[in-house]
Design a protein around this motif. Structure first.
Motif, mmCIF file in Angstrom:
data_model
loop_
_atom_site.group_PDB
_atom_site.id
_atom_site.type_symbol
_atom_site.label_atom_id
_atom_site.label_comp_id
_atom_site.label_asym_id
_atom_site.label_seq_id
_atom_site.Cartn_x
_atom_site.Cartn_y
_atom_site.Cartn_z
ATOM 1 N N ILE B 136 0.860 -1.194 0.000
ATOM 2 C CA ILE B 136 0.000 0.000 0.000
ATOM 3 C C ILE B 136 0.896 1.243 0.000
ATOM 4 O O ILE B 136 1.913 1.274 0.683
ATOM 5 C CB ILE B 136 -0.909 0.021 1.260
ATOM 6 C CG1 ILE B 136 -1.979 -1.072 1.173
ATOM 7 C CG2 ILE B 136 -1.557 1.403 1.447
ATOM 8 C CD1 ILE B 136 -2.776 -1.256 2.454
ATOM 9 N N GLU B 176 -6.176 1.977 6.907
ATOM 10 C CA GLU B 176 -6.009 1.350 5.590
ATOM 11 C C GLU B 176 -4.996 0.214 5.646
ATOM 12 O O GLU B 176 -5.197 -0.840 5.040
ATOM 13 C CB GLU B 176 -5.619 2.384 4.521
ATOM 14 C CG GLU B 176 -4.260 3.005 4.708
ATOM 15 C CD GLU B 176 -3.943 4.106 3.683
ATOM 16 O OE1 GLU B 176 -4.485 4.092 2.562
ATOM 17 O OE2 GLU B 176 -3.132 4.987 4.030
ATOM 18 N N THR B 195 -3.770 -0.036 -2.980
ATOM 19 C CA THR B 195 -3.673 1.374 -2.578
ATOM 20 C C THR B 195 -5.013 2.091 -2.778
ATOM 21 O O THR B 195 -5.409 2.932 -1.959
ATOM 22 C CB THR B 195 -2.570 2.082 -3.375
ATOM 23 O OG1 THR B 195 -1.315 1.502 -3.028
ATOM 24 C CG2 THR B 195 -2.531 3.573 -3.098
ATOM 25 N N THR B 198 -8.005 0.090 -0.328
ATOM 26 C CA THR B 198 -7.949 0.388 1.107
ATOM 27 C C THR B 198 -7.826 1.893 1.348
ATOM 28 O O THR B 198 -8.172 2.372 2.422
ATOM 29 C CB THR B 198 -6.768 -0.314 1.801
ATOM 30 O OG1 THR B 198 -5.539 0.200 1.285
ATOM 31 C CG2 THR B 198 -6.826 -1.823 1.579
ATOM 32 N N GLY B 199 -7.327 2.612 0.334
ATOM 33 C CA GLY B 199 -7.147 4.059 0.482
ATOM 34 C C GLY B 199 -8.457 4.776 0.761
ATOM 35 O O GLY B 199 -8.473 5.805 1.451
ATOM 36 N N PHE B 201 -10.850 3.719 2.619
ATOM 37 C CA PHE B 201 -11.033 3.631 4.075
ATOM 38 C C PHE B 201 -10.144 4.629 4.812
ATOM 39 O O PHE B 201 -10.564 5.268 5.781
ATOM 40 C CB PHE B 201 -10.674 2.227 4.581
ATOM 41 C CG PHE B 201 -11.633 1.146 4.198
ATOM 42 C CD1 PHE B 201 -12.916 1.127 4.729
ATOM 43 C CD2 PHE B 201 -11.261 0.132 3.336
ATOM 44 C CE1 PHE B 201 -13.805 0.111 4.399
ATOM 45 C CE2 PHE B 201 -12.137 -0.889 2.997
ATOM 46 C CZ PHE B 201 -13.411 -0.900 3.524
ATOM 47 N N GLY B 202 -8.884 4.727 4.359
ATOM 48 C CA GLY B 202 -7.950 5.627 5.026
ATOM 49 C C GLY B 202 -8.427 7.064 4.961
ATOM 50 O O GLY B 202 -8.405 7.789 5.971
#
Lengths: 487, 487
Positions: B136, B176, B195, B198-199, B201-202
């Motif tokens: 990530i 993330e 990336t 999950t990004g 979520f981040g």
């Protein structure tokens, strides 16, 4: 371990001893065979570029018009739901305000956010159209994206004609349903809300056509669409469900707009090894995408919901409404209700104690109870009022569905035990509204009028209905959306 | 057949004979057990709400600052790439223009589109940070989303302090990377660009913190984020790759903004049966999400690229640069280059004949050839110029990588056969820039200065660098972004 990793591992072990000798055999990437997949991204792009209104058979044009008609009525009807109010208020912090109207409302937004909000409105009642082979709601992402673009184009002096609009709608539906056919049911069973995941392709495809993109840019639009799937089935029963086609609409518009400007993607994004089909599905039936493309139209399989709730509930509602009418049923008469249903009924609509109107659209217990008691299943029967009705709550605990894999999704058997010892039985082979018992144009008229009249004045509703039926004769398709907003 | 369908089928067959008898046993949905999963969506929401700047260990604050610093320099450096020019021009048709600045550029956009464009800029050079456990790029979606929000808040008179900004950044990275740990490598191997997926979520997590959302709304923000994963690995080597974190940034901002307004989702979207983890991955290691949450920080594992290209190329580049310097290599001296590499090198960077600077970032053949010839691997070595250099093209055909599952991603062995019969050998155990050989603050200074000075005047670059190192002392974090734009 992935296939490529496994192959590499085996190759590596075999070569380890000889490494760094001049005679070592290299392992170039070309030597690793991929599973053969036809170039479906390019095939679809080529089809989109070549499609013409004059190529569409009459029946396809007719069904496209019915698709547009049904979406417009349902979207107006959903326009004042709480989810829409919340979204419009939240987006106001950053959305533009001048480009496109919102059906059934006074506000205006930029095209991207208007596509999203109108997408919410079209799906929030769960009353829209259904491609039963895939349970895709075909209009949900496509129509709001096309309308937002058409209205913005009209303001720029480049009207989208009704026939071009209808062609783009048919193309969008064709692309999303064919991609859906290629991965259904695995993709849906995995957890994806297929209306959102394939809807991005439908919106991007229809817009690529309206924007007049060439084949390369159309393939990029599909590639950027593939990069933005929306929606998981866990969202069902919450505002997040209608979010999915709404966001699919704006994602498709975003993809096509960037591609139009020359923003590049892969031209193999749908079929490549690390592309959409293999990443989002264990089934990849490429023939479903390519066979008879331009000859056979998926939109001919589109259906229109008679009841505003999950489609798998419709056979049971059909049976319940008929039993109510035939027997003048009341809650006091009923001891127990047994049902034989398809497994999807409990998987998707197994809510035993819904707390809101939205949740009740995914409760077989509520749907059967309210339909047996009220002999109807309209928006009033899936409202917060109905969910809190004591007689509905009392009856829903007596509803006992049993799942059978042999029962098709369009079937049901219902057996009602009465307190007087009688047993009432009803078998439905094909629920009303399905391909075998389609909604007639008059049924669609009645549905549109009933649902839209809750939001807009009746004279205005009649005018919009008329414009929708005449879509192919409009010089400016966005005339519909302008008439469908509040002044 | 899904688990639930299979169970239902078995139950259905067993009950078929007894149907419609009063003694029939119903099959309520509660009787179908789900695989047990901890309530990770609520656990994460609770953590986000409870996190405080004062709880962050010094090392975490320091690494958060380095993460911000590295992103800012790299984003400025990428700001004038063709992909950014195209995106800004395409979005102009509908984007607002007043809310937020674009690093390294003159234009302004609404917050949603500014987050997207700055997200593109931060990733387009493939020069950003990497969480090597999951590959990530942690800052890629998080930082541009936070900056867009911070700048808009400042304009509304509610500045986001630097310490709040840094806290949100650390939270975003934590969320993330933990979700990434729980699904890696299966999720990545399946084809997802982790990336981007999950990004979202981040970005949503960091923004939920900055917006001060309560636990319920934070869970909804995570749910709406889960509904919008972005990015497939087929995009690598095209503009679509940097699209992924850019769109993840705007999707996270969209999710948090709607949730803040009360737009509801499920509070189990990450872990539910038809939720994110089970739909997007065959691996679900929930402990990776919950163990030591708030105690152990994933940002401490963040690393910063010394070379602007796919991270799996770095060991080979490290070896090539060293061999060049030690032996004053020229193209005429080299007969053949053999490499032992991890399988991911050919899976991700197997491009044999890259045609553009972007494609060259995913070519082991180009990377090794150019680094051996030029003794460097900066943006100049991954430009269109370098790709068309005849001596690079001639040498890249002599590069022969062989994959070994036993070679770790941070390792390489390189053996260069010279025309004079000599053989040069280099083994790299840990590529420069990794956790074992981290970039020092001075390395980061040099990297920032070199890459950003190509876009902004040196005095301005120095001022931005100073502001980034001092982030925790800024009353208004968006001061950085305002200094990083063109007047």
């Amino acid at each position: 371990m992935t296939e490529i990793n496994r192959r590499s591992f085996i190759a590596g072990v075999g070569l380890a001893a000889g490494f760094a000798s001049p005679s070592v055999r290299s392992q170039p990437v070309a030597a690793i065979p991929e599973r053969t997949a036809p170039p479906v991204t390019e095939i679809l792009a080529s089809y989109i570029v070549g499609a013409r209104h004059s190529y569409l058979p009459d029946a396809v044009r007719k069904e496209g018009t019915r698709t547009l008609f049904n979406w417009t009525g349902v979207a107006i009807g959903g326009a004042r739901e709480e989810a829409i109010d919340i979204a419009v208020a939240a987006l106001a912090a950053f959305a533009g305000t001048s480009q496109a109207g919102l059906v059934g409302r006074r506000e205006r937004l930029d095209v991207m956010n208007a596509a999203f909000v109108n997408g919410l409105a079209g799906h929030v009642l769960d009353f829209d159209d259904t491609h039963l082979k895939t349970v895709i709601h075909p209009a949900a992402a496509v129509v709001p994206a096309l309308f937002a673009y058409a209205e913005h184009s009209a303001a720029a002096g480049k009207c989208v004609s009704g026939s071009d609009f209808l062609t783009a709608l048919v193309i969008g539906v064709e692309i999303e349903c064919r991609i859906g056919n290629a991965v259904y049911p695995d993709h849906y069973s995995a957890g994806w809300h297929i209306t959102g995941t394939t809807g991005v392709f439908g919106a991007a495809a229809g817009l690529s056509k309206l924007m007049g993109l060439d084949q390369e840019k159309t393939a990029w639009a599909l590639g950027l669409a593939a990069s933005q799937p929306v929606g998981l089935r866990e969202s069902f029963g919450t505002m997040n469900k209608s979010f999915n086609p709404g966001r699919a609409a704006s994602n498709g518009l975003f993809a096509a707009s960037l591609a139009a400007g020359g923003f590049a993607s892969s031209n193999r994004m749908i079929e490549a090894k690390a592309g959409w089909m293999r990443t989002l599905s264990t089934k990849q039936d490429y023939d479903q995408i390519t066979d008879g493309l331009g000859q056979r139209y998926e939109i001919l399989l589109n259906t229109y919901k008679p009841f505003p709730c999950g489609i798998v509930l419709h056979p049971a509602i059909d049976a319940a409404v008929q039993l109510h009418k035939e027997n003048k049923l009341t809650g006091a008469m009923i001891q127990r209700v047994d049902l034989k249903v398809n497994p999807l009924v409990l998987e998707l609509t197994g809510q035993t104690t819904p707390r809101t109107g939205l949740e009740s659209k995914f409760s077989i217990y509520h749907a059967v109870a309210v339909a047996l008691l009220e002999g109807a299943a309209g928006t009033a029967q899936f409202s917060d009022r109905a969910v809190q009705d004591r007689s509905v709550i009392a009856l829903r605990t007596k509803v006992k569905p049993t799942v059978f894999a042999t029962v098709r999704p369009e079937e049901v058997e219902m057996s009602v035990m009465l307190n007087d010892g009688r047993r009432l039985f009803k078998r439905i082979d094909h629920a009303i509204g399905g391909v075998e018992r389609p909604m007639s144009d008059i049924d669609l008229d009645r549905k549109f009028f009933d649902v839209a009249s809750c939001v807009l004045p009746q004279a205005q509703v009649n005018r919009i209905m008329d414009l929708c039926w005449k879509i192919e004769h409009l010089a400016d398709a966005s005339e519909i959306i302008r008439h469908a907003t509040l002044a």
